[in-house]
Design a protein around this motif. Sequence first.
Motif, mmCIF file in Angstrom:
data_model
loop_
_atom_site.group_PDB
_atom_site.id
_atom_site.type_symbol
_atom_site.label_atom_id
_atom_site.label_comp_id
_atom_site.label_asym_id
_atom_site.label_seq_id
_atom_site.Cartn_x
_atom_site.Cartn_y
_atom_site.Cartn_z
ATOM 1 N N TYR A 38 0.833 -1.207 0.000
ATOM 2 C CA TYR A 38 0.000 0.000 0.000
ATOM 3 C C TYR A 38 0.868 1.259 0.000
ATOM 4 N N HIS A 39 1.923 1.259 0.809
ATOM 5 C CA HIS A 39 2.771 2.438 0.933
ATOM 6 C C HIS A 39 3.809 2.559 -0.171
ATOM 7 N N GLN A 40 4.130 1.451 -0.854
ATOM 8 C CA GLN A 40 5.226 1.491 -1.828
ATOM 9 C C GLN A 40 4.822 1.031 -3.227
ATOM 10 N N SER A 41 3.548 0.864 -3.492
ATOM 11 C CA SER A 41 3.083 0.353 -4.774
ATOM 12 C C SER A 41 3.367 1.348 -5.896
ATOM 13 N N PRO A 42 3.871 0.878 -7.030
ATOM 14 C CA PRO A 42 4.301 -0.491 -7.318
ATOM 15 C C PRO A 42 5.661 -0.779 -6.678
ATOM 16 N N ILE A 43 5.879 -2.039 -6.344
ATOM 17 C CA ILE A 43 7.110 -2.457 -5.690
ATOM 18 C C ILE A 43 7.603 -3.744 -6.349
ATOM 19 N N GLN A 65 -1.719 -15.535 -2.750
ATOM 20 C CA GLN A 65 -3.062 -15.522 -2.156
ATOM 21 C C GLN A 65 -3.717 -14.154 -2.343
ATOM 22 N N MET A 66 -2.953 -13.088 -2.167
ATOM 23 C CA MET A 66 -3.521 -11.749 -2.338
ATOM 24 C C MET A 66 -3.859 -11.457 -3.804
ATOM 25 N N VAL A 67 -3.091 -12.032 -4.730
ATOM 26 C CA VAL A 67 -3.430 -11.910 -6.154
ATOM 27 C C VAL A 67 -4.757 -12.623 -6.397
ATOM 28 N N LYS A 68 -4.879 -13.837 -5.874
ATOM 29 C CA LYS A 68 -6.106 -14.626 -6.019
ATOM 30 C C LYS A 68 -7.317 -13.889 -5.451
ATOM 31 N N ASP A 69 -7.102 -13.166 -4.342
ATOM 32 C CA ASP A 69 -8.188 -12.433 -3.691
ATOM 33 C C ASP A 69 -8.445 -11.066 -4.320
ATOM 34 N N GLY A 70 -7.657 -10.699 -5.331
ATOM 35 C CA GLY A 70 -7.870 -9.431 -6.034
ATOM 36 C C GLY A 70 -7.366 -8.205 -5.287
ATOM 37 N N LEU A 71 -6.467 -8.394 -4.326
ATOM 38 C CA LEU A 71 -5.947 -7.263 -3.554
ATOM 39 C C LEU A 71 -4.759 -6.596 -4.237
ATOM 40 N N ILE A 72 -4.033 -7.390 -5.025
ATOM 41 C CA ILE A 72 -2.847 -6.889 -5.729
ATOM 42 C C ILE A 72 -2.776 -7.544 -7.103
ATOM 43 N N THR A 73 -1.925 -6.979 -7.946
ATOM 44 C CA THR A 73 -1.592 -7.634 -9.213
ATOM 45 C C THR A 73 -0.108 -7.946 -9.187
ATOM 46 N N ILE A 88 -0.884 -2.586 -5.964
ATOM 47 C CA ILE A 88 -2.114 -2.738 -5.184
ATOM 48 C C ILE A 88 -3.309 -2.352 -6.049
ATOM 49 N N THR A 89 -4.416 -3.051 -5.864
ATOM 50 C CA THR A 89 -5.658 -2.763 -6.585
ATOM 51 C C THR A 89 -6.530 -1.835 -5.736
ATOM 52 N N GLN A 90 -7.617 -1.367 -6.317
ATOM 53 C CA GLN A 90 -8.558 -0.533 -5.551
ATOM 54 C C GLN A 90 -9.115 -1.308 -4.358
ATOM 55 N N LYS A 91 -9.432 -2.577 -4.584
ATOM 56 C CA LYS A 91 -9.906 -3.418 -3.482
ATOM 57 C C LYS A 91 -8.817 -3.539 -2.414
ATOM 58 N N GLY A 92 -7.577 -3.691 -2.846
ATOM 59 C CA GLY A 92 -6.450 -3.792 -1.928
ATOM 60 C C GLY A 92 -6.253 -2.529 -1.115
ATOM 61 N N ILE A 93 -6.466 -1.377 -1.748
ATOM 62 C CA ILE A 93 -6.336 -0.096 -1.040
ATOM 63 C C ILE A 93 -7.344 -0.032 0.098
ATOM 64 N N GLU A 97 -6.293 0.061 4.092
ATOM 65 C CA GLU A 97 -6.716 1.140 4.996
ATOM 66 C C GLU A 97 -7.422 0.576 6.225
ATOM 67 N N GLN A 98 -8.191 -0.485 6.047
ATOM 68 C CA GLN A 98 -8.850 -1.122 7.189
ATOM 69 C C GLN A 98 -7.836 -1.879 8.051
ATOM 70 N N VAL A 99 -6.843 -2.493 7.421
ATOM 71 C CA VAL A 99 -5.777 -3.169 8.162
ATOM 72 C C VAL A 99 -5.048 -2.155 9.032
ATOM 73 N N LYS A 100 -4.772 -0.994 8.477
ATOM 74 C CA LYS A 100 -4.109 0.069 9.246
ATOM 75 C C LYS A 100 -4.941 0.434 10.475
ATOM 76 N N GLN A 101 -6.241 0.552 10.311
ATOM 77 C CA GLN A 101 -7.121 0.887 11.436
ATOM 78 C C GLN A 101 -7.110 -0.222 12.489
ATOM 79 N N ILE A 102 -7.101 -1.459 12.049
ATOM 80 C CA ILE A 102 -7.086 -2.599 12.970
ATOM 81 C C ILE A 102 -5.780 -2.613 13.770
ATOM 82 N N LEU A 103 -4.670 -2.377 13.090
ATOM 83 C CA LEU A 103 -3.380 -2.348 13.784
ATOM 84 C C LEU A 103 -3.324 -1.192 14.787
ATOM 85 N N GLU A 104 -3.908 -0.063 14.426
ATOM 86 C CA GLU A 104 -3.986 1.064 15.358
ATOM 87 C C GLU A 104 -4.893 0.725 16.545
#
Length: 147
Positions: A38-43, A65-73, A88-93, A97-104
């Motif tokens: 998310y922070h470095q895409s594309p990487i 797994q994340m490619v399969k789930d449509g989170l990244i290409t 990162i894809t739009q779904k991945g973004i 953002e929700q992962v960031k909130q969960i970690l916070e």
Amino acid sequence: MNNQHERMINKYHHKFLEEKFKEFNLGRAEAPYIKMIYHQSPIKMNTLISNVVFHKSHTTRAINQMVKDGLITKEKDLEDKRSYIITITQKGIKVAEQVKQILEEWENLIDSALNEEERNQLNIMREKVYYKLKEHFEEDLQDEKNV
């Protein structure tokens, strides 16, 4: 830190993350990857592998797994045919953002057990341990942003 307490804190941390990430079909092992991408895409895949603490095969499985789930290409790197570019894809973004909130949320839960002075002392101790380990393993201190 008492080893038993440390083990139990880790147990609760894993339980917390697994419950929260279940909604996104995301394992807690994928969270560091989606956050970094998310922070470095594309990487480049090689850059990602060198910046995480997990084994290369673990990274490959998580990425697939994340490619399969449509989170990244994951596309072949045109400059280096042996490597891939992760984006990162739009779904991945949205998930990142929700992962960031969960970690916070986890950090806030931990912080709520301590007063400000205790939090400051804990941060100082963690930093001391970190620098000692970095020195022990003779790692360069130039790339502090990935800590």
